[in-house]
Design a protein around this motif. Structure first.
Motif, short mmCIF file in Angstrom:
data_model
loop_
_atom_site.label_atom_id
_atom_site.label_comp_id
_atom_site.label_asym_id
_atom_site.label_seq_id
_atom_site.Cartn_x
_atom_site.Cartn_y
_atom_site.Cartn_z
N UNK A 60 5.91 -11.73 13.23
CA UNK A 60 5.91 -10.86 14.41
C UNK A 60 4.67 -9.98 14.48
N UNK A 61 3.84 -10.05 13.43
CA UNK A 61 2.64 -9.22 13.33
C UNK A 61 2.98 -7.73 13.40
N UNK A 62 4.08 -7.35 12.74
CA UNK A 62 4.52 -5.96 12.71
C UNK A 62 3.79 -5.24 11.59
N UNK A 63 3.07 -4.20 11.93
CA UNK A 63 2.33 -3.44 10.93
C UNK A 63 2.69 -1.95 11.04
N UNK A 64 2.79 -1.31 9.92
CA UNK A 64 3.08 0.12 9.86
C UNK A 64 1.98 0.76 9.02
N UNK A 65 1.28 1.71 9.60
CA UNK A 65 0.20 2.34 8.85
C UNK A 65 0.76 3.52 8.07
N UNK A 66 0.56 3.51 6.77
CA UNK A 66 1.00 4.60 5.91
C UNK A 66 -0.21 5.17 5.18
N UNK A 67 -0.25 6.50 5.06
CA UNK A 67 -1.40 7.17 4.44
C UNK A 67 -0.91 8.00 3.24
N UNK A 68 -1.56 7.77 2.09
CA UNK A 68 -1.16 8.47 0.87
C UNK A 68 -2.35 9.15 0.18
N UNK A 69 -3.40 9.38 0.92
CA UNK A 69 -4.59 10.02 0.36
C UNK A 69 -5.24 10.88 1.44
N UNK A 70 -6.33 11.53 1.06
CA UNK A 70 -7.06 12.39 2.00
C UNK A 70 -7.03 13.84 1.59
N UNK A 71 -6.05 14.22 0.76
CA UNK A 71 -5.93 15.62 0.33
C UNK A 71 -6.85 15.94 -0.85
N UNK A 72 -7.49 14.90 -1.43
CA UNK A 72 -8.40 15.09 -2.56
C UNK A 72 -7.70 15.77 -3.75
N UNK A 73 -6.40 15.53 -3.88
CA UNK A 73 -5.51 16.06 -4.93
C UNK A 73 -5.21 17.55 -4.79
N UNK A 74 -5.60 18.19 -3.68
CA UNK A 74 -5.31 19.60 -3.46
C UNK A 74 -4.13 19.75 -2.49
#
Length: 311
Positions: A18-32
């Motif tokens: 079905x070409x179902x995609x879910x974008x999940x983000x687990x970074x960007x905070x630079x560990x702060x």
């Protein structure tokens, strides 16, 4: 084949077809994790420069007085809390909070941060832990490995690229620092105890370890008496935008999870808003519990946002 793995494999095939995609983000905070002063400083940085200040490393580092990685973290948290929109502009919610509570001393402001952090889903782990992870569980307890295993299954089901264990572990640790106060010592007093969401006490350590030796945490469901009726009205109208009839179960699943409300406290808040404003009507007919909203427009929602601080 294990039943769960078999189910995940079937979901992967279906999603790919079905070409179902879910974008999940687990970074960007630079560990702060986010500090209280970062959000207002980030908005002030935007206001001091006509173009996106975070694209100018020298300007942003000089103005904020922090290193490059911390500048990136501040930018991340502005997006995660819904203070910057997808076009890179400061949002109305950010302006409203700064106008009325620049030092984040009003607990309604903190609840707005918690709500938008989960609802906006820019930083994926917050909605995942408060809502998705507990959807089919009786207990309100969790550990790092149990959450990471859940995320990995979610990525597999979605057919998206896997995320490294180090990245997921770092994101989980930032999540915990966002809500759980560290043990007091000279090093942590200044750095860690000014995280804005700590005061809500939504998550705590159980002082127990599971069979793998991991620390166990729990969601603190409660009355959340600092949520005012006007604040709850805003959450309702924003969560169920343009809807006029909402099932109680949907409110419980979404707002009950984001705000860590017990069912009794949720129904009490619904009763309060219906008493306060006749545009909200609660119906319980033949076991079908619904909240009806006579007016649910963008203008009404913005009026409610103003009422949060006026009342």
């Amino acid at each position: 084949m294990d039943k769960l793995l078999h189910f995940d494999y079937l979901r992967l095939i279906i999603n790919n077809l079905l070409n179902v995609k879910e974008f999940l983000r687990f970074s960007g905070h630079e560990t702060f994790h986010c500090k209280e002063q970062w959000l207002t400083k980030g908005v002030q940085l935007f206001d001091n420069k006509e173009v996106d200040a975070f694209n100018d490393d020298i300007f942003s580092i000089t103005e904020l007085g922090v290193g490059k990685n911390m500048v990136k973290s501040i930018h991340h948290w502005l997006k995660a809390f819904g203070w910057i929109n997808s076009d890179g502009a400061i949002t109305l919610i950010a302006r409203k909070i700064i106008e009325n509570d620049i030092f984040l001393e009003n607990e309604s402001s903190i609840w707005l941060l918690q709500y938008h952090l989960c609802k906006d889903e820019y930083a994926s782990i917050y909605k995942i832990i408060f809502l998705d992870y507990f959807a089919d569980k009786v207990t309100q307890e969790f550990s790092e490995k149990s959450v990471i295993n859940y995320i990995n299954r979610r990525l597999l089901q979605n057919g998206t690229k896997s995320v490294s264990e180090n990245t997921l572990s770092s994101d989980f640790n930032v999540f915990i620092k966002t809500y759980v106060a560290p043990v007091k010592n000279i090093k942590t007093v200044e750095d860690d105890f000014n995280a804005p969401l700590l005061q809500l006490n939504l998550i705590s350590k159980t002082n127990r370890r599971n069979e793998s030796g991991e620390l166990v945490y729990k969601i603190n469901l409660g009355e959340q008496s600092s949520i005012s009726p006007y604040l709850f009205m805003y959450f309702i109208c924003d969560s169920f935008e343009n809807e006029t009839v909402i099932n109680l179960d949907s409110i419980r699943k979404i707002l009950g999870s984001y705000l860590c409300l017990t069912l009794d406290s949720l129904e009490n808040l619904i009763s309060q808003i219906c008493t306060l404003d006749n545009r909200f009507v609660y119906k319980d007919d033949a076991g079908i519990k619904q909240l009806q909203i006579k007016t649910n427009t963008p203008d009404f929602k913005q009026d409610l946002l103003s009422s949060i601080y006026e009342n």
